[in-house]
Design a protein around this motif. Structure first.
Motif, PDB file in Angstrom:
ATOM      1  N   MET A 256      -5.510   1.990  -0.974  1.00 57.30           N
ATOM      2  CA  MET A 256      -4.051   2.166  -1.016  1.00 57.30           C
ATOM      3  C   MET A 256      -3.556   2.950   0.194  1.00 57.30           C
ATOM      4  SD  MET A 256      -3.470   3.344  -4.948  1.00 57.30           S
ATOM      5  CE  MET A 256      -3.928   2.303  -6.357  1.00 57.30           C
ATOM      6  N   LEU A 257      -4.332   3.929   0.597  1.00 58.07           N
ATOM      7  CA  LEU A 257      -3.912   4.814   1.693  1.00 58.07           C
ATOM      8  C   LEU A 257      -4.089   4.178   3.063  1.00 58.07           C
ATOM      9  CD1 LEU A 257      -5.322   8.161   0.311  1.00 58.07           C
ATOM     10  CD2 LEU A 257      -2.933   7.714   0.904  1.00 58.07           C
TER      11      LEU A 257
ATOM     12  N   ASN B 139       0.825  -1.207   0.000  1.00 52.61           N
ATOM     13  CA  ASN B 139       0.000   0.000   0.000  1.00 52.61           C
ATOM     14  C   ASN B 139       0.861   1.260   0.000  1.00 52.61           C
ATOM     15  OD1 ASN B 139      -2.402  -1.374  -0.173  1.00 52.61           O
ATOM     16  ND2 ASN B 139      -2.589  -1.602   2.052  1.00 52.61           N
ATOM     17  N   PHE B 140       1.952   1.216   0.735  1.00 52.75           N
ATOM     18  CA  PHE B 140       2.901   2.331   0.744  1.00 52.75           C
ATOM     19  C   PHE B 140       3.430   2.568  -0.672  1.00 52.75           C
ATOM     20  CE2 PHE B 140       7.561   3.138   0.872  1.00 52.75           C
ATOM     21  CZ  PHE B 140       7.570   4.434   1.360  1.00 52.75           C
ATOM     22  N   ILE B 141       3.858   1.491  -1.328  1.00 55.07           N
ATOM     23  CA  ILE B 141       4.433   1.636  -2.681  1.00 55.07           C
ATOM     24  C   ILE B 141       3.359   2.091  -3.673  1.00 55.07           C
ATOM     25  CG2 ILE B 141       5.485   0.359  -4.598  1.00 55.07           C
ATOM     26  CD1 ILE B 141       6.941  -1.349  -2.441  1.00 55.07           C
ATOM     27  N   LEU B 142       2.161   1.516  -3.546  1.00 52.16           N
ATOM     28  CA  LEU B 142       1.087   1.939  -4.459  1.00 52.16           C
ATOM     29  C   LEU B 142       0.764   3.420  -4.258  1.00 52.16           C
ATOM     30  CD1 LEU B 142      -1.306  -1.168  -4.230  1.00 52.16           C
ATOM     31  CD2 LEU B 142       0.186  -0.537  -6.148  1.00 52.16           C
ATOM     32  N   THR B 143       0.774   3.855  -3.009  1.00 46.38           N
ATOM     33  CA  THR B 143       0.500   5.265  -2.723  1.00 46.38           C
ATOM     34  C   THR B 143       1.601   6.162  -3.274  1.00 46.38           C
ATOM     35  OG1 THR B 143      -0.847   4.825  -0.770  1.00 46.38           O
ATOM     36  CG2 THR B 143       0.305   6.944  -0.821  1.00 46.38           C
ATOM     37  N   VAL B 144       2.833   5.770  -2.990  1.00 41.90           N
ATOM     38  CA  VAL B 144       3.966   6.560  -3.469  1.00 41.90           C
ATOM     39  C   VAL B 144       3.955   6.615  -4.998  1.00 41.90           C
ATOM     40  CG1 VAL B 144       6.486   6.517  -3.684  1.00 41.90           C
ATOM     41  CG2 VAL B 144       5.410   6.207  -1.434  1.00 41.90           C
ATOM     42  N   SER B 145       3.694   5.461  -5.636  1.00 39.03           N
ATOM     43  CA  SER B 145       3.676   5.424  -7.109  1.00 39.03           C
ATOM     44  C   SER B 145       2.570   6.307  -7.654  1.00 39.03           C
ATOM     45  CB  SER B 145       3.451   3.992  -7.604  1.00 39.03           C
ATOM     46  OG  SER B 145       4.437   3.144  -7.102  1.00 39.03           O
TER      47      SER B 145
END
Lengths: 383, 383, 383, 383
Positions: free
Chosen positions: C350-351, C332-338
């Protein structure tokens, strides 16, 4: 209540007495507790039975009790002797007008069972067979739910009775219960199937309302020196096309009485386990599993069946155990007998205990399992 | 790592990729993900595979990868296609020098399995078969304890794989996984036994170290319109005289993947259940049950086996699941392949994953189960 | 991904790497793994990190990586050092434009936590805090059900984290993890509450959506010679009037990580236990208990929340464990950052991972628990 | 046995009668079953009590029974009325030479309890208090193991009694049991703590052999309109330095009687749960968890305590439940009374039931919990 067998050294006698006492509906008034007169006398004393009603033999007991005034003499006979001493006292009791409670398996042989059935039919008396496990409220709930069609058509049934207590040759180490149970002259044609297989065969038919129509059995004597099978696996087919498996083992080392039944239908499955008897696990397709528990006042559509609630003594959250399940057989037997004595019709809930028909069925099961085990044909029909 | 099958629409491809990624030991570099080129392309993109290494067919993949420099080309091929497309890519991969990971059942037929075994032996390459459930640490602990003799001689084995996902005719409702699994042209001779029965047959032999020597099978197609069996019960006999039962069902409505194994020996029994995979229940005669749990640093005589600890990633109290069990097969396969590449001898712990021999064994099991099911003889021998 | 701490001798580094690897979304490219250069070097080697990107210190790592081309340099920094070395690398990373994953408790002190929050707000970067247990799908399902009002207004919350691993004075017996965790200079004001109490305080607030408003704490150092509390009980009051209990103990001998949460509302209760993480027990008034399980495709009204399914990798019946829960935070961290990098708005799913706000909240909890423990007043207000 | 209260409409009367009947040691011979004469009459009839021994009031019962010949009159009085009618019949019974069985909490107030204790001491008679849960064999096994030092010095105790049956304002919906229990004039100073908190306070002290020395209580009335607390959390400190938590709630929606106790010592911990009463979970450091089960003939060093086996009626594998635990109190009470009547010294096993001292202790607990709840000081001493 008069008792044949069940002297102080016999565990099953205690179970029967607690079960019968529990609801204050029966009182032990006489007994032929033991073939050893001294054990009989001491048992009577310990059980608060008047000395003159502690008899040497069941014949003496039935004969003398018959002659007592109606309001004094025993109302029914409980038979808790080894299997080979079931038939004679049951027959004599019935023929002298006494109702009967009898340990399973009902008789030593199928022939005896069939004859007993005829006597019951002829006398119109009541015989209760203590297939204890169908006395649990959640087993009755399972039966009610299947009967209502909540699982759809039944497709598969798995019943098990794994025990480990005969993992060693205990019959040679002074264990009296093990000794007669493994002796073909006292126990019957099969060890594991007569003693515990019949319990779960009954459970399968009771819960599903189906009948085993064919079977394929593989029996074993896993402990060297033992005279009867102590372990068996049986493939089952039921009269509606469902299939199944029955496992009964006395050499499942480490197990206590891990009886279980699982039933799978078109719309869902359910599971009940004797070591956790107050839970019934119901798994309907596309839904979370539901756990029904004894004694709850669920609301519609979850309301517990009248057969479950009738057999529950106290509200939810108070675990009930084997003695209560056993007590349910006694209570229903006594309620049925009382209703009949009073010229009333027992309710279906009262009549919901194993009777002589289930006893015949159990002996036929043992017969067919043994026949199948000796056959190289895969399938053996059960009538 | 190159992948045959496992496009984005296939669940099992994801499982393999997570398992392979988990320890940072493998990287997906190429694939022939789908017979649909568009699905293949999109899969490659989503999986960060370079577009020029997303191939249309496994033939193209193996051919082209073979020509890449050694440090660029894939190290092994993972085959996650339906059963009827296992043999050809596995054969071609091996013959081109690639090690192979393959889904179970290993092949479509026993004949293919035997041929594959010959190729593996000839090439000296390594083939891993993903019988996932023997990858769990507590399954390995069970095997180690039995191997050490803690249960004494094994007498009885009960293995089950009840699932309910095919309780309806899902193959006609657009469920692709159901469609090929119930199609005899794609799946093989048996539905339930090929897909899940082989898993627990393997589990029984893996955990006990015994071999099934005879069996008596009863297979059923319980859902009308289905082309393969979806349910079966099998009586087992093992080469040391133990007996057993195997149940595999896809119509056990309400069950997920309720795999379990119970083993009873002269001195005790043990039980493992996949839905509760971090517990191993050990019941020795005359002792309280012991519950061994993944990752614990027990002291002697309870110390966990090196086979259990080697396959555990984190300390006690952190549940490990199926993906870790799957990852264990990948890790051991890669460690073994690496050791062999480096001229080292893999340790027994590294070599502890299902290989081509287990694949042949599984196909023979399916063959014999189907043969037995069609026979009116009770017993069918397994070589 | 670059790592600060987490050399080969540290268990938590392994967990982070597996979690980050799992979905193939991140790759470890650099690290300052250890204050011991030799450990650092060996760690880098074993983890396939290029030798020139194994750095001696986090300062060196951040400085040098900043200067690498954008597509080469690390995308985020994972900080897995003891608590007193959280703040400095996190601050430096953020100020150099790197997103951050950080172990809990977020910082050594509340002051550091508040400062870090300001930096995050100022930079607009993302910080993930690894409160792993809220990463489990069934915890997310619990939150979703409460949020939908299925339990009615929440009345009572019981959270526990019993561990037994500090039942002895292990910090004096060479246990490095025990040594720093029980050292007030490295761990912070509280031992048990910082290390594990914060996990379940977070769990209580995450699942219920409520905030702890008052507390009454009783902390203990039960093992003689220990420098920090190893055990504590806390009475809770929540901002909606609900009450609760929090127990965190490192001397609950025999327990592993027996985290649990129970929430009771006007219409029902629910329970989740980390050792059995794929089950969520829901007890609505007047109904049988329902057991929701990870990955199932239940139909309405039982359909699992999108927050549960988004965080599940494989279908029902395949147990997921701690590593997957951990992986969910990374994913979720990576999806948010991406998403943010691509100028997209991350979805609520995601958040849904613990961020800097939760980190501040945790440090405030520790502060207030310690304050309450030292007070003779019953209640201490939180904010 | 004569009964005060317990007419047909009262659940607890049934429990007492079953428990007393179970072993065939007592017989209900008289009663003042209800303040409603018609209910009293019908109850007597249903319970096979002679009409002339169905009394209108307890005063009449005690007076008239006193005058009957010794071998006819009741041997002891069972008091199962609401709390505010405990003291008067108990006092009168004792002063007229009758032993007493009494429901918990023993009295309405601490003052009454202390006076009752003096009367018991003066008369030398026996009073049994039905804290049922300490009657379970596995609770007795827990006590015995802790007493033997198997856990080392006790450090932490967690006891809980969560119920959900008062989640609604049932006292206004015709629930008689709810009505008096939530009425301060009938129940006493506290609702949840008097009714169920005392049970687990007793359990904590019984199992550990420790005494609660200080407490910090937070009581709540969570259901609007209720007159007494229905929920409470209490921090505990014991006289040996151990700490603990006690939770008692009647608004834990969905719970039945989920009583549990966990004890942690220097060398291990143990856990018992009322809904699974035949298991005792023992977790010693560095060993797999052991599960002790009722009725087993374990060998050394696992042999069950004589206190466990004395309170077990049947062999292992037959679940015993609440009625048997209740029956154990009756059996031990009767055995003790009989021994004293016969001039014998009761064995420690016979004397192992809650007596007047435990009753005083329970009332003091309620007093101190209420005092603490009203105080802003953190800790309140318990004498």
């Amino acid at each position: 209540m008069g008792m044949v067998g069940g002297g102080l050294d016999a565990f099953i006698g205690t179970v029967h007495r607690i079960a019968a006492n529990m609801d204050g509906l029966a009182e032990l008034v006489c007994g032929a507790f033991s073939i050893d007169p001294e054990v009989g006398r001491l048992s009577g004393e310990a059980l608060f039975v008047a000395p003159d009603r502690v008899y040497a033999t069941f014949e003496e007991m039935i004969e003398k009790e018959s002659k007592l005034p109606e309001d004094v003499r025993m109302d029914f006979v409980t038979i808790v002797t080894p299997n080979f001493v079931h038939f004679a006292p049951a027959k004599m009791a019935l023929e002298n007008g006494f109702n009967v409670v009898i340990e399973k398996p009902m008789t030593f042989s199928l022939e005896e069972a069939i004859e007993l059935q005829k006597i019951v039919e002829r006398t119109g008396l009541t015989l209760a067979l203590t297939h204890t496990y169908s006395g649990y409220p959640m087993v009755k709930q399972a039966k009610a739910m299947i009967n209502k069609g909540e699982l759809g058509k039944v497709r598969k049934v798995i019943v098990e009775y794994p025990q480990g207590w005969l993992s060693r040759l205990s019959e040679r180490e002074g264990n009296a219960g093990a000794a007669w149970r493994t002796d073909p002259k006292k126990s019957g044609k099969s060890g594991s199937m007569g003693d515990i297989g019949t319990h779960v065969a009954h459970l399968a038919e009771y819960v599903t309302g189906l009948r085993i129509s064919e079977l394929c059995a593989d029996l074993h004597t896993m402990v060297e020196g033992r005279m009867l099978d102590d372990d068996g696996n049986v493939l089952l087919r039921f009269d509606n096309g469902a299939n199944g498996v029955l496992v009964a083992s006395q050499i499942a080392a480490g197990e206590e009485n891990a009886i279980s039944i699982r039933v799978y239908g078109e719309k869902g499955g359910l599971e009940w386990k004797q070591h956790d008897p107050n839970n019934l696990f119901v798994r309907l397709l596309d839904q979370p599993m539901q756990v029904y528990r004894t004694g709850n006042a669920y609301q519609e559509p979850y309301t517990l069946s009248s057969f479950a609630t009738h057999n529950t003594r106290i509200p939810a959250g108070h675990p009930e155990g084997l003695l209560e399940a056993f007590g349910n057989i006694y209570r229903n037997f006594i309620l049925t007998v009382s209703a009949k004595m009073n010229g009333e019709t027992p309710t279906p809930e009262m009549l919901d205990f194993p009777q002589v028909g289930e006893g015949v069925r159990g002996m036929a099961f043992v017969d067919k399992v043994v026949e199948s085990n000796q056959s190289s044909e895969k399938w053996t029909k059960v009538d």
